[in-house]
Design a protein around this motif. Sequence first.
Motif, short mmCIF file in Angstrom:
data_model
loop_
_atom_site.label_atom_id
_atom_site.label_comp_id
_atom_site.label_asym_id
_atom_site.label_seq_id
_atom_site.Cartn_x
_atom_site.Cartn_y
_atom_site.Cartn_z
N UNK A 133 104.06 3.08 -32.34
CA UNK A 133 103.97 4.48 -31.94
C UNK A 133 103.85 4.59 -30.42
N UNK A 134 102.99 3.79 -29.84
CA UNK A 134 102.80 3.84 -28.38
C UNK A 134 104.08 3.45 -27.64
N UNK A 135 104.75 2.42 -28.11
CA UNK A 135 105.97 1.96 -27.42
C UNK A 135 107.10 2.98 -27.55
N UNK A 161 103.13 17.08 -27.35
CA UNK A 161 102.54 17.58 -28.58
C UNK A 161 103.42 17.42 -29.80
N UNK A 162 104.71 17.25 -29.58
CA UNK A 162 105.62 17.03 -30.70
C UNK A 162 105.33 15.71 -31.41
N UNK A 163 104.76 14.73 -30.68
CA UNK A 163 104.38 13.44 -31.28
C UNK A 163 105.54 12.76 -31.99
N UNK A 164 106.68 12.72 -31.30
CA UNK A 164 107.87 12.20 -31.96
C UNK A 164 107.76 10.71 -32.26
N UNK A 165 107.01 9.96 -31.45
CA UNK A 165 106.85 8.54 -31.74
C UNK A 165 106.16 8.31 -33.06
N UNK A 185 114.89 8.16 -32.88
CA UNK A 185 114.02 9.00 -32.05
C UNK A 185 114.83 9.82 -31.06
N UNK A 186 115.82 9.20 -30.42
CA UNK A 186 116.65 9.96 -29.48
C UNK A 186 117.41 11.07 -30.19
N UNK A 187 117.97 10.75 -31.35
CA UNK A 187 118.71 11.78 -32.08
C UNK A 187 117.81 12.92 -32.52
N UNK A 188 116.60 12.61 -32.98
CA UNK A 188 115.66 13.65 -33.37
C UNK A 188 115.33 14.57 -32.20
N UNK A 189 115.06 14.00 -31.04
CA UNK A 189 114.73 14.80 -29.86
C UNK A 189 115.93 15.64 -29.43
N UNK A 190 117.11 15.05 -29.46
CA UNK A 190 118.31 15.80 -29.07
C UNK A 190 118.57 16.96 -30.02
#
Length: 438
Positions: A133-135, A161-165, A185-190
């Motif tokens: 999660x941290x990385x 606050x989204x805590x995507x990790x 993770x990149x796709x989710x954020x995009x």
Amino acid sequence: MPDPGLSPLQSSLPGAAASFTARVLADAAAHGHAVPHLLTETPAVPAAPHPEAPAAAPLAAPAVGPVAVAPPSLPEPGWVPRGPSGLGTAALSLAPRAEPPAPPVAPVAAPADALIIPGLYWHPVPEPDPVRVEEVSLRIKNWAVDEVQLFPEDWEGQFDGFSVGRYMVACHPDAPTVDHLMIATRLMVAENAVDDIYCEDHGGSPIGLGGRLLLAHTALDPLYSTAEYQPQWAESLHADAPRRAYRSAMEYFARQATPSQADRFRHDMARLHLGYLAEGAWAETDHTPEVWEYLVMRQFNNFRPCPTITDTVGGYELPADLHAQPAMQRVLALAGNACTIVNDLYSYTKELASPGRHLNLPVVLSDRENLSEKDGYLKAVEVHNDLMRDFEAASAELAAGCPVPSVLRFLKGVAVWVDGNHYWHQTNTYRYSLPDFW
């Protein structure tokens, strides 16, 4: 020219599985390897372990029929339906058991500060690996800030606050490396940047939405044009944050994915964009859809692109002919639908407090079926529970009928994604709160 005749009918699921098996056996024979028949001697194919992750739990046998739990008629606050171990909490078996299964592991309790919706059907999940999660959190913020300039400085708190990790590690515990996790993770954020900036909170509007989405979609599904106009299109991919994020995330994904996996993802993103357009059209005309119409829209405007890539993130491939089977498509649709109604339930108060009128299932149920706000919300919980049980039953039926290793692992990955998605909503108290209906 001679009449070519009718196109052949689509292959059945057993036929697709047999075709896949034949290809594997032929390839193995060509290389001098002995391979057991995949439909009778299915060996387990474990994912490569993460160096800091604990050893995986033993694989458990799948259920063979519908899985259902009857919640108490008057659930108490904090009630957690234990249900079956289910597809979301125990791995699917890749081989028949010769001995009785081990006693079930005690269910994981929900975190103490979790948001509990009484009567909601869900499976607790273990806390995601904090090292990962941290990385992932560190890497995704560096990507968002340095590579794609995703948000201005005053949005930083919302991004954190989204805590995507935590979200992606919970949804993909079988990812062999952090690099694999970063694909999702990149796709989710995009995807969330497109939704927020084009459609929702950060300046989004239904006016002109189709044109914006079309241009953004070309960052996933590229334009092939003349030498005169191709450079202008390529330059346009850097014009705003959503297009920059889509372009970069897709480039990383395509390096890891097979061509069929990448094409599958593009197809599901087109579905998502079509759902955005329907919702935008209703907002522009101030139309409240019928409940069934709303559920149609939500089958497109939902989380489906996320579990669709579970095999890429896991470092393997579900063959295209097995992914395309109607039975698998039904599983994916039900999974996406259940996940999306979870979002409707947890984001209900957040949307009520936002400017304008937001459509979600409780609101549509209250309006179209003349229910109070509370009764509309409670009926939405029932709809979610029905979708979850249908998803689990369809998954179990497919697992029993097509016990190919990649099918079983993919079904397991989708189920874990469903549970991880609920976990993130339930524990993200920065974003969500619950109505005072109990």
